[in-house]
Structures are given as C-alpha cells and as structure tokens.
Design a protein around this motif. Sequence first.
Motif, PDB file in Angstrom:
ATOM      1  N   ASP A   1      -6.307   0.932   6.562  1.00 58.55           N
ATOM      2  CA  ASP A   1      -5.704  -0.376   6.291  1.00 58.55           C
ATOM      3  C   ASP A   1      -6.663  -1.350   5.618  1.00 58.55           C
ATOM      4  OD1 ASP A   1      -7.440  -1.234   8.270  1.00 58.55           O
ATOM      5  OD2 ASP A   1      -5.870  -1.809   9.678  1.00 58.55           O
TER       6      ASP A   1
ATOM      7  N   GLY B   1       0.805  -1.215   0.000  1.00 58.86           N
ATOM      8  CA  GLY B   1       0.000   0.000   0.000  1.00 58.86           C
ATOM      9  C   GLY B   1       0.835   1.260   0.000  1.00 58.86           C
TER      10      GLY B   1
ATOM     11  N   GLY C   1      -3.717  -1.922   0.079  1.00 59.36           N
ATOM     12  CA  GLY C   1      -3.614  -0.822  -0.867  1.00 59.36           C
ATOM     13  C   GLY C   1      -4.609  -0.907  -2.013  1.00 59.36           C
TER      14      GLY C   1
ATOM     15  N   ASP D   1      -1.572   4.163   2.098  1.00 56.45           N
ATOM     16  CA  ASP D   1      -2.331   3.663   3.255  1.00 56.45           C
ATOM     17  C   ASP D   1      -2.957   4.804   4.043  1.00 56.45           C
ATOM     18  OD1 ASP D   1      -0.012   4.713   4.322  1.00 56.45           O
ATOM     19  OD2 ASP D   1       0.355   3.047   5.671  1.00 56.45           O
TER      20      ASP D   1
END
Length: 177
Positions: A124, A29, A51, A105
């Motif tokens: 997340d 991410g 991500g 993120d």
Amino acid sequence: MRRNSLALLVLLAACQRSPAGGDATPAPGGGASASRLERAAIESGAIADPGKISPVGLFQNRHEAGRDALCVIPGTEGAFRFGLEAVFGEEPACRGRGTARRAGDKLILSFKGGDRCIIVAQYDGDQVALPGVVDMACADLCEGRGSLEGVSFPRIANDAATALRARDRDGDPLCRS
C-alpha cells in the motif's frame, strides 16, 4: 486549516460503515475499494496514490522476538530486487532474496532457489504484508518452526542507499547491489 478539515473528513469516512452494495469503486492502485472521499483526497493531492509509490526502500519491524526486514532495490526491465529476513527469537528465521514485480496493489516476490517460492504480498506504499498462507515451496526459506505467513514489513526508508546498507542478523548485506 483546509488540510486538517480534509484529514478529519477522511477519518470520519473511514469510521462510517457503508451500506450493503455501497458505492465503493476500485482504488487507483487497481486493488481494494476506495470511497469517493478517498478518491477526492488522492485527486486533490491531499494524500498520495499508493499505486504510484515505488517499493524501493527499506521495510522493517522490530518486535519482542526479533526483527523482520525487507529491502527493495531497482532491478532491470521494470523489476526490482529484494532481500528478506524474518527472525523469530534466538534461532528460527526465514531468509531469501530474488526479484519483485508490481501488479497494482500487489508486490509479487519470486525467490531464488530450488523450489521456486512465489509470494504475492499486499503493498500500500507504507507497508508490505505477506498473506496468512504461503505456498509449501516457501518452507525451505525457513529454519525450525519459522514461517513467512502473515509477516508484515512497515516502510522506514524510501531510498535504495538505505536499503543497500541494511544487514541481516549475521552482519551480511540484506540486499546486494
């Protein structure tokens, strides 16, 4: 059996402490570090790449003092729209809406209104977590001694329809289509 073994390995790796200057590398991410095991689990499909998980949906946390809710719906030009309410008991609350953008993120929340409050939240895939300190321009979003500092919103749904049905404590839509 294979997935259980992989899950056990991920848990064991999470419990181990890496040596100073360890081999952690940037996560897929683009933010926090990921171990080799975590990268392997993502590449094998055993766990999702945070991500690549859309923030569209409803995030909500019920607690003894009230309820915190964040809805995210698709917007225009790659942006999202959101509505947020954090309730701290009978009266203090924070409310706002605006546009959001993904940055690795992070979820950058730009609130509509006078002082242009912007909060860079951690995202997340399963939770949106606001930082422990927010800009003073965000104080106008809150009543009384309420604050958005450190508020987190765990995901409870990942679709726009559920986000659009969410209501604030006054019964008004949290997100507007």
